[in-house]
Each structure stands twice: as structure tokens, then as C-alpha cells.
Design a protein around this motif. Sequence first.
Motif, short mmCIF file in Angstrom:
data_model
loop_
_atom_site.label_atom_id
_atom_site.label_comp_id
_atom_site.label_asym_id
_atom_site.label_seq_id
_atom_site.Cartn_x
_atom_site.Cartn_y
_atom_site.Cartn_z
N ALA A 1 24.25 4.64 0.14
CA ALA A 1 25.02 5.23 -0.96
C ALA A 1 24.17 6.24 -1.74
O ALA A 1 24.65 7.32 -2.11
CB ALA A 1 25.54 4.14 -1.89
N GLU A 2 22.90 5.92 -1.99
CA GLU A 2 22.01 6.84 -2.70
C GLU A 2 21.84 8.14 -1.93
O GLU A 2 21.90 9.23 -2.50
CB GLU A 2 20.63 6.19 -2.91
N ARG B 1 25.11 3.54 9.46
CA ARG B 1 25.67 2.58 8.50
C ARG B 1 26.53 1.54 9.22
O ARG B 1 26.46 0.35 8.93
CB ARG B 1 26.48 3.31 7.43
N LYS C 1 25.10 10.19 -1.95
CA LYS C 1 25.31 10.80 -3.27
C LYS C 1 24.40 12.01 -3.44
O LYS C 1 24.81 13.05 -3.93
CB LYS C 1 25.03 9.76 -4.36
N THR D 1 13.84 -3.32 -0.29
CA THR D 1 14.07 -1.94 -0.71
C THR D 1 13.27 -0.97 0.14
O THR D 1 13.23 0.21 -0.17
CB THR D 1 13.68 -1.76 -2.19
N THR E 1 22.16 -6.66 3.51
CA THR E 1 23.41 -5.92 3.27
C THR E 1 23.33 -5.16 1.94
O THR E 1 23.66 -3.97 1.88
CB THR E 1 24.62 -6.88 3.25
N ALA E 2 22.86 -5.82 0.90
CA ALA E 2 22.73 -5.16 -0.40
C ALA E 2 21.77 -3.98 -0.32
O ALA E 2 22.04 -2.91 -0.88
CB ALA E 2 22.26 -6.17 -1.45
N ALA E 3 20.66 -4.14 0.38
CA ALA E 3 19.66 -3.07 0.48
C ALA E 3 20.18 -1.87 1.24
O ALA E 3 20.07 -0.73 0.77
CB ALA E 3 18.39 -3.60 1.14
N TYR E 4 20.79 -2.10 2.42
CA TYR E 4 21.20 -0.93 3.18
C TYR E 4 22.41 -0.24 2.56
O TYR E 4 22.50 0.99 2.58
CB TYR E 4 21.42 -1.25 4.67
N VAL E 5 23.33 -0.99 1.97
CA VAL E 5 24.48 -0.36 1.31
C VAL E 5 24.00 0.52 0.16
O VAL E 5 24.45 1.65 -0.02
CB VAL E 5 25.49 -1.43 0.81
N THR E 6 23.04 0.02 -0.62
CA THR E 6 22.49 0.78 -1.74
C THR E 6 21.80 2.04 -1.26
O THR E 6 22.02 3.13 -1.80
CB THR E 6 21.51 -0.10 -2.55
N LYS E 7 20.96 1.92 -0.25
CA LYS E 7 20.20 3.07 0.24
C LYS E 7 21.11 4.13 0.85
O LYS E 7 20.91 5.33 0.62
CB LYS E 7 19.13 2.64 1.25
#
Length: 158
Positions: free
Chosen positions: A119-120, A92, A123, A18, A111-117
Amino acid sequence: MHTSTEDRADKERSKPMTNLTIINHNGQLYVDSRDVARAVEKRHDHLLRDINGYVEVLYSSTAPNFGVSDFFTPDTYRDRTGRELPCYRITRKGCDMVANKMTGEKGILFTAAYVTKFAEMEKAIRGGSMDVAKMLNQQVSIVLGEVEDLNGRVESLE
């Protein structure tokens, strides 16, 4: 018996990925290659070597819609001794490329970390809630992470 260096290494390995900080630079969202290297537990110079290979292939491609800057933008930073060293700002799409070259747990977690960051950040920008203070806090967290990393390296050398 574990030494403090081994304990610190175990803690680092167990931390979720994270620590990626998304940077809004002239309207383009990026993550620093040094953050990516830490997140995927890869030496930064090795990640740079890989990215340089991707850039070379993109430059030599005849496909018109593979602009290198859509993936990677060369940049520099100063290390603690004042040397100017290379790094990349990674979009991205660039993170997608790096992640797609990885396998196993590290690839999935990165992948999960960068997609989440990403997207945050997207948004927050769309919602207009991204204020200067928050952006500055993100930049400060990058610097603090680098200081923490350097302190760990110094302690391991002592």
C-alpha cells in the motif's frame, strides 16, 4: 545463561516484520522470496518448495485467469560465493497465496507487513513522490539486510 547467538535470535524473533522491501520492476510491484522467507522465519529453500507446488497447480489449472506470472516470477540471485541460485519475485497476489497457507501469529504478522508495504509503494507511485533516490535506498536496504543476515550466520559459525 543466554549466549550472544541466542540473544541475537531472540532479537530477530521480536522484530516486527517490516523488512519487506517492495521492488518496482517494469511497473509491476514485487517482493523478493528471500525477504518473505526471513519475514515468516522459514528457510528459503522450503519457501521455494512451497511456491514451486503452487506454480505447478496454477500451470495445471484450466482456469484462464490464473496466470502464474500474476503471482510468482522465477528469478535468480548470486550468493556470496558467486553461485547463481533460484528465487522468486512475488506479487501482491502471490503474497496473498503464501499468507493464506500460513496460520497463527506468523501468518497474521506477515499479512499485515506485506499489505502495509504494498500500500505504501502504491500510494507513493500514484502520488508521484516515488523518486529514483528513494527506490535506490530501498534496493540498498535489501542488500544491507542480506549482509546483516550473512554476518549473523558467520558469527554463529565461529
